[in-house]
Design a protein around this motif. Structure first.
Motif, PDB file in Angstrom:
ATOM      1  N   LEU A 159       0.966  -1.339  -0.029  1.00 52.18           N
ATOM      2  CA  LEU A 159      -0.023   0.304   0.492  1.00 52.18           C
ATOM      3  C   LEU A 159       0.491   1.519  -0.022  1.00 52.18           C
ATOM      4  N   GLU A 160       1.932   1.498   0.501  1.00 51.12           N
ATOM      5  CA  GLU A 160       2.944   2.366   0.360  1.00 51.12           C
ATOM      6  C   GLU A 160       3.769   2.690  -0.738  1.00 51.12           C
ATOM      7  N   ARG A 161       3.847   2.077  -1.724  1.00 57.49           N
ATOM      8  CA  ARG A 161       4.292   1.703  -2.705  1.00 57.49           C
ATOM      9  C   ARG A 161       2.432   2.264  -3.666  1.00 57.49           C
ATOM     10  N   ILE A 162       1.640   2.126  -3.683  1.00 56.45           N
ATOM     11  CA  ILE A 162       0.334   2.410  -3.964  1.00 56.45           C
ATOM     12  C   ILE A 162       0.325   4.083  -3.763  1.00 56.45           C
ATOM     13  N   ALA A 163       0.639   4.023  -2.351  1.00 57.62           N
ATOM     14  CA  ALA A 163       0.579   5.797  -2.155  1.00 57.62           C
ATOM     15  C   ALA A 163       1.869   6.845  -2.248  1.00 57.62           C
ATOM     16  N   LEU A 164       2.588   6.485  -2.920  1.00 56.44           N
ATOM     17  CA  LEU A 164       3.708   6.542  -3.995  1.00 56.44           C
ATOM     18  C   LEU A 164       3.943   7.377  -5.080  1.00 56.44           C
ATOM     19  N   GLU A 165       3.369   6.468  -5.111  1.00 58.40           N
ATOM     20  CA  GLU A 165       3.817   5.994  -7.049  1.00 58.40           C
ATOM     21  C   GLU A 165       2.741   5.347  -7.889  1.00 58.40           C
ATOM     22  N   GLY A 166       1.244   5.519  -7.152  1.00 57.08           N
ATOM     23  CA  GLY A 166       0.132   5.135  -8.327  1.00 57.08           C
ATOM     24  C   GLY A 166      -0.084   4.570  -8.337  1.00 57.08           C
ATOM     25  N   PRO A 167      -0.435   3.940  -9.200  1.00 57.68           N
ATOM     26  CA  PRO A 167      -1.017   2.661 -10.328  1.00 57.68           C
ATOM     27  C   PRO A 167       0.543   2.186 -10.461  1.00 57.68           C
ATOM     28  N   ALA A 168       1.505   2.631 -10.483  1.00 51.90           N
ATOM     29  CA  ALA A 168       3.022   1.853 -11.245  1.00 51.90           C
ATOM     30  C   ALA A 168       3.770   1.611  -9.577  1.00 51.90           C
ATOM     31  N   GLY A 169       2.659   1.537  -8.812  1.00 52.69           N
ATOM     32  CA  GLY A 169       3.622   1.051  -7.191  1.00 52.69           C
ATOM     33  C   GLY A 169       2.507   0.268  -7.636  1.00 52.69           C
ATOM     34  N   PHE A 170       1.542  -0.512  -8.372  1.00 56.41           N
ATOM     35  CA  PHE A 170       1.642  -1.906  -8.091  1.00 56.41           C
ATOM     36  C   PHE A 170       1.953  -2.422  -9.928  1.00 56.41           C
ATOM     37  N   TYR A 171       1.461  -2.134 -10.376  1.00 57.29           N
ATOM     38  CA  TYR A 171       1.717  -2.272 -11.876  1.00 57.29           C
ATOM     39  C   TYR A 171       3.105  -2.514 -12.292  1.00 57.29           C
ATOM     40  N   GLU A 172       3.764  -2.026 -12.152  1.00 52.47           N
ATOM     41  CA  GLU A 172       5.398  -1.756 -12.658  1.00 52.47           C
ATOM     42  C   GLU A 172       6.353  -2.766 -10.929  1.00 52.47           C
ATOM     43  N   GLY A 173       7.172  -2.429 -11.048  1.00 51.79           N
ATOM     44  CA  GLY A 173       8.521  -2.663  -9.705  1.00 51.79           C
ATOM     45  C   GLY A 173       8.112  -3.138  -8.555  1.00 51.79           C
ATOM     46  N   LYS A 174       8.232  -3.759  -7.987  1.00 49.06           N
ATOM     47  CA  LYS A 174       8.607  -4.688  -6.709  1.00 49.06           C
ATOM     48  C   LYS A 174       6.984  -5.584  -6.600  1.00 49.06           C
ATOM     49  N   THR A 175       6.528  -4.541  -6.844  1.00 43.58           N
ATOM     50  CA  THR A 175       5.372  -5.207  -6.574  1.00 43.58           C
ATOM     51  C   THR A 175       5.108  -6.261  -7.549  1.00 43.58           C
ATOM     52  N   ALA A 176       4.725  -5.371  -8.714  1.00 47.53           N
ATOM     53  CA  ALA A 176       4.569  -6.460 -10.296  1.00 47.53           C
ATOM     54  C   ALA A 176       5.113  -8.013 -10.291  1.00 47.53           C
ATOM     55  N   ASP A 177       7.166  -7.774  -9.769  1.00 50.97           N
ATOM     56  CA  ASP A 177       7.687  -8.344  -9.708  1.00 50.97           C
ATOM     57  C   ASP A 177       6.613  -9.627  -8.968  1.00 50.97           C
ATOM     58  N   LEU A 178       6.231  -9.105  -7.802  1.00 48.07           N
ATOM     59  CA  LEU A 178       5.945 -10.376  -6.954  1.00 48.07           C
ATOM     60  C   LEU A 178       4.770 -11.013  -7.174  1.00 48.07           C
ATOM     61  N   ILE A 179       4.315  -9.881  -8.018  1.00 51.60           N
ATOM     62  CA  ILE A 179       3.198 -11.302  -8.902  1.00 51.60           C
ATOM     63  C   ILE A 179       3.315 -11.620  -9.561  1.00 51.60           C
ATOM     64  N   VAL A 180       3.828 -11.714 -10.360  1.00 46.48           N
ATOM     65  CA  VAL A 180       4.763 -12.349 -11.119  1.00 46.48           C
ATOM     66  C   VAL A 180       5.916 -13.902 -10.950  1.00 46.48           C
ATOM     67  N   GLU A 181       6.088 -13.377  -9.588  1.00 47.87           N
ATOM     68  CA  GLU A 181       6.533 -14.327  -9.057  1.00 47.87           C
ATOM     69  C   GLU A 181       6.021 -14.952  -8.960  1.00 47.87           C
ATOM     70  N   GLN A 182       4.557 -15.438  -7.890  1.00 55.50           N
ATOM     71  CA  GLN A 182       3.913 -15.938  -7.794  1.00 55.50           C
ATOM     72  C   GLN A 182       3.440 -16.737  -8.595  1.00 55.50           C
ATOM     73  N   MET A 183       2.563 -16.067  -9.573  1.00 54.85           N
ATOM     74  CA  MET A 183       2.485 -16.563 -10.535  1.00 54.85           C
ATOM     75  C   MET A 183       3.371 -17.622 -11.615  1.00 54.85           C
ATOM     76  N   GLN A 184       4.396 -17.395 -12.087  1.00 49.49           N
ATOM     77  CA  GLN A 184       5.508 -18.545 -12.021  1.00 49.49           C
ATOM     78  C   GLN A 184       5.582 -19.384 -11.363  1.00 49.49           C
ATOM     79  N   ALA A 185       5.011 -19.624  -9.998  1.00 47.04           N
ATOM     80  CA  ALA A 185       5.652 -19.936  -8.827  1.00 47.04           C
ATOM     81  C   ALA A 185       4.266 -21.468  -8.909  1.00 47.04           C
ATOM     82  N   MET A 186       3.040 -20.908  -9.134  1.00 48.06           N
ATOM     83  CA  MET A 186       2.188 -21.705  -8.944  1.00 48.06           C
ATOM     84  C   MET A 186       1.234 -22.169 -10.686  1.00 48.06           C
ATOM     85  N   GLY A 187       1.968 -21.957 -11.601  1.00 42.35           N
ATOM     86  CA  GLY A 187       1.480 -22.238 -13.017  1.00 42.35           C
ATOM     87  C   GLY A 187       0.229 -21.279 -12.971  1.00 42.35           C
ATOM     88  N   GLY A 188       0.306 -19.560 -12.836  1.00 43.11           N
ATOM     89  CA  GLY A 188      -0.749 -19.282 -13.264  1.00 43.11           C
ATOM     90  C   GLY A 188      -0.183 -18.275 -14.520  1.00 43.11           C
TER      91      GLY A 188
END
Length: 568
Positions: A218-247
Motif C-alpha cells: 500500500l505504501e508503494r501505491i500511495a507514493l507511485e499510484g498505479p505504477a506502484g502496483f503494476y510495475e516495479g517491486k509489486t509487479a515482480d512479486l505478482i509475476v513470481e507468484q504466478m510462475q511458481a503456481m502455474g498462473g
C-alpha cells in the motif's frame, strides 16, 4: 471443559446471524440519519475512514477510494487490491459516469484452457487454481476515478489503510468466523497461511491482525499510484507468484491493464431515473429491464411481501435473467449486444404480456441459463455534503478470491476467470452456460452481476444502492429500489425486508427464511412456483435522501456481520 476461543467466535457469529434472521426481516426499523454526509460499508473501520476523509474536506470519490483501500485490509474476503469492480458516480450537478475496473484475462488465455487432457471441463482449474487469476483492476480504477473527481491528495486516501495494515486491528466476530470458515483454502500457499493464521492457530475475537507486507504494498501505491502496483517491486512479486503456481499473468499483462470509463445505462421507473452499470456488468441492463416490466403492475396496491408482488417480481426476474445469459458480455469484444432493446419500454411491454397473473412460467434448459457466481463481493455507498454520490461494488470472486496471497506483497489474488463461460455450446442444470458472448479471450473482461446503482427523483439524488451476492445481486438491488419507491419504506426497512431470487434456471424461487408468511408461500405454490428456502440473501448498503428534510438515511444490512454507517 475449556471452550476454544476460535470455536466461541465462530459459534457467536452464527448465533448472531440466526437472531438477525428471526427478528429483522420486517418493517419498523429506524434508520441512522446524518445531515451532511454518509458512508455505508461492510466494515465499521472502513466507514469511519470514509467519514474522516469527508470531514477533512474530501468529497464522495475521495471517501469511496479511502474506504475501498481500508476494506482491502479489514474485509479481506472481498475488499481488495488484487481484484476488481465497478463504480457509478453522480455529481451534485446531475452529471454521471461509471468506471469499469473489472479484471481481464491474461494475453495467453484461451477459450479452451478449461478443458483437460481428456477433453472434459475441469472445474478446479477454472475456479480454484492460479490459472483462474485475472489481471487485477482495483488500483487502476480507483486511481482513475480519483484523478478526475478527487479533491484530497492521493497519498492521504491510502494512508489510513497503510496504518490499519501496519499497526493491525482487532479481529471482529464476523472476521474470526470468516477466516475459520476459509482456513482450508489458505493451505494453497504458505504466504496465505502466514497472513491469515495467528502463528499457525485460527484467529479469535480480539486478536490483532497485523499485515506488514500488505502495508508495504500500500505504501508503494500511495507514493507511485498505479505504477506502484503494476510495475516495479509489486509487479515482480505478482509475476513470481504466478510462475511458481502455474498462473498466466506476466509483466506485460500488468503494465497493459487499463480501466475504462463508460457511460452509465439509464432508465426510468415510475418517474424516477435509474443510473446503473453497463456491460460487462449485466446488472444495470437486467435491473432496468425488470423495472420496466414491473411498471405495468401496481406493486404498491398488492403490498410488500404479498403473493401477487412476489409472483410478478419472480416472473420479471425469470425473463430478464434469460436475456442476460443469452446476450451480454464484454462490449469491447461483443459488439452486437441488444442493450437498447433490452432496456426499452416497448420490449418490456412485450415481456409483460408473456406473464400470466395466476400461473408461474416455465424455464427450459434449451433456452440457456445463468452461470453461477460467487456471493463474496462487497458494496459501499457514499454521499457527501454537496450531494455527490458514489455506488461502488468490488470483488475477488470467491471468498478470499483464489486464496493465494502474493508472497512478500501481502494481498490476495482473485479467481475471476471463473466467471467466464467454460465450454462453448454446453449448458447444464448444474450452472454451466455455453453462450459465446462470455467465452474466455485474451484481454477480455468477464461478465459480472455487480449492480452499483443511483436513483434520482425530480432531478435530485434519491438513493444509492448495491449489494454483494453473486447471481442474486441484481435481484437484491431491485428489491431495495421497489421497497423505497413502491412501498415508501425508509432506508433501514428497505434493507431489512425479506428477499427472493429467481434466475431462469434452476426454475425456482429462493426465499429468505422467516421472511414471508406460510399463507403467502402456499399461494405461490398454488401458482406453480417451486420454492427453495435459504438463509440470507446479499448485504445491501444503501443511502436514501429523505424527500422531506433532505437528511441522509442509511440502511445498514446486518445479514453479514460488520457492516456500519458513519457520517456527520
Amino acid at each position: 471443559m475449556v471452550f476454544p476461543r476460535h470455536l466461541f467466535s465462530t459459534t457467536l457469529s452464527v448465533l448472531l446471524a440466526i437472531v438477525w434472521l428471526s427478528t429483522s426481516l420486517s418493517a419498523g426499523s429506524i434508520p441512522e440519519r446524518f445531515s451532511s454526509c454518509a458512508v455505508v460499508t461492510q466494515s465499521e473501520l472502513a466507514s469511519q475512514v470514509g467519514r474522516d476523509v469527508m470531514r477533512d474536506g474530501g468529497n464522495a470519490i475521495d471517501a469511496a477510494v479511502a474506504s475501498a483501500f481500508a476494506m482491502a485490509v479489514t474485509h479481506p474476503a472481498a475488499g481488495n487490491i488484487g481484484g476488481g469492480g465497478f463504480l457509478v458516480y453522480r455529481a451534485a450537478d446531475g452529471s454521471t459516469t461509471t468506471y469499469d475496473f473489472r479484471e481481464v484475462a491474461p494475453r495467453s488465455a484461451t477459450a479452451e484452457m478449461w478443458i483437460d487432457e481428456d477433453g472434459k471441463y475441469d472445474r478446479d482449474r477454472h475456479h480454484s487454481s492460479a490459472l483462474a487469476v485475472g489481471v487485477p483492476g482495483s488500483v487502476a480504477g480507483l486511481h482513475l476515478a480519483w484523478s478526475e473527481h478527487g479533491k484530497l491528495p492521493w497519498k492521504r486516501l491510502v494512508e489510513p489503510a497503510i496504518q490499519l495494515a501496519d499497526e493491525g486491528f482487532e479481529v471482529t466476530p464476523g472476521l474470526a468466523h470468516s477466516l475459520a470458515e476459509s482456513h482450508d483454502r489458505f493451505k494453497i500457499s504458505q504466504a496465505s497461511l502466514d497472513q491469515f493464521t495467528n502463528n499457525g492457530e485460527l484467529f479469535a475475537v480480539g486478536d490483532r491482525l497485523v499485515q506488514k507486507d500488505l502495508a508495504r504494498s500500500l505504501e508503494r501505491i500511495a507514493l507511485e499510484g498505479p505504477a506502484g502496483f503494476y510495475e516495479g517491486k509489486t509487479a515482480d512479486l505478482i509475476v513470481e507468484q504466478m510462475q511458481a503456481m502455474g498462473g498466466l499473468i506476466d509483466h506485460e499483462d500488468l503494465k497493459a491493464y487499463r480501466p475504462v470509463q463508460r457511460s452509465p445505462v439509464t432508465g426510468t421507473y415510475r418517474g424516477h431515473k435509474i443510473i446503473s452499470m453497463p456491460p460487462p456488468s449485466s446488472g444495470g441492463v437486467t435491473l432496468i429491464q425488470m423495472l420496466n416490466i414491473l411498471e405495468h403492475v401496481n406493486l404498491r396496491e398488492f403490498g410488500a411481501g404479498s403473493a401477487n408482488s412476489l409472483h410478478w417480481m419472480a416472473e420479471s426476474m425469470r425473463l430478464a435473467y434469460l436475456d442476460r445469459a443469452r446476450h451480454l458480455g464484454d462490449p469491447d469484444f461483443v459488439d452486437d449486444q441488444p442493450v437498447e432493446l433490452l432496456i426499452s419500454k416497448p420490449y418490456a411491454q412485450e415481456q409483460h404480456s408473456k406473464i400470466s397473473p395466476e400461473q408461474a412460467g416455465v424455464s427450459e434448459i434449451k433456452q440457456i441459463q445463468m452461470l453461477q457466481e460467487s456471493p463474496e463481493t462487497t458494496h459501499l455507498s457514499v454521499v457527501d455534503g454537496q450531494r455527490n454520490a458514489v455506488a461502488l461494488t468490488t470483488t475477488l470472486e470467491y471468498s478470499y478470491g483464489s486464496g493465494i496471497v502474493v508472497a512478500g506483497g501481502g494481498f490476495l489474488l482473485n479467481n475471476e476467470m471463473g466467471d467466464f463461460n467454460p465450454v462453448e455450446g454446453v449448458t447444464t442444470l448444474t450452472g454451466q452456460i455455453g453462450s459465446q458472448a462470455n467465452l474466455t479471450a485474451p484481454g477480455k473482461r468477464m461478465l459480472s452481476s455487480m449492480t452499483p446503482t443511483i436513483v434520482e427523483r425530480d432531478g435530485e439524488l434519491l438513493m444509492v444502492t448495491g449489494s454483494p451476492g453473486g447471481r442474486t445481486i441484481i435481484n437484491t438491488v431491485l428489491q431495495t429500489i421497489i421497497n423505497v419507491i413502491d412501498h415508501e419504506m425508509n432506508a433501514q426497512d428497505a434493507v431489512n425486508y425479506g428477499r427472493i431470487h429467481q434466475q431462469w434456471l434452476p426454475d425456482r424461487i429462493q426465499y429468505e427464511r422467516n421472511a414471508f408468511s406460510p399463507d403467502t408461500l402456499n399461494l405461490l405454490l398454488e401458482r406453480g412456483h417451486v420454492l427453495d428456502q435459504l438463509g440470507a440473501q446479499g448485504s445491501a448498503q444503501i443511502i436514501v435522501v429523505d424527500p422531506k428534510n433532505k437528511e441522509l438515511q442509511t440502511g445498514v444490512d446486518h445479514r453479514r456481520p460488520g457492516a456500519a454507517a458513519a457520517g456527520f
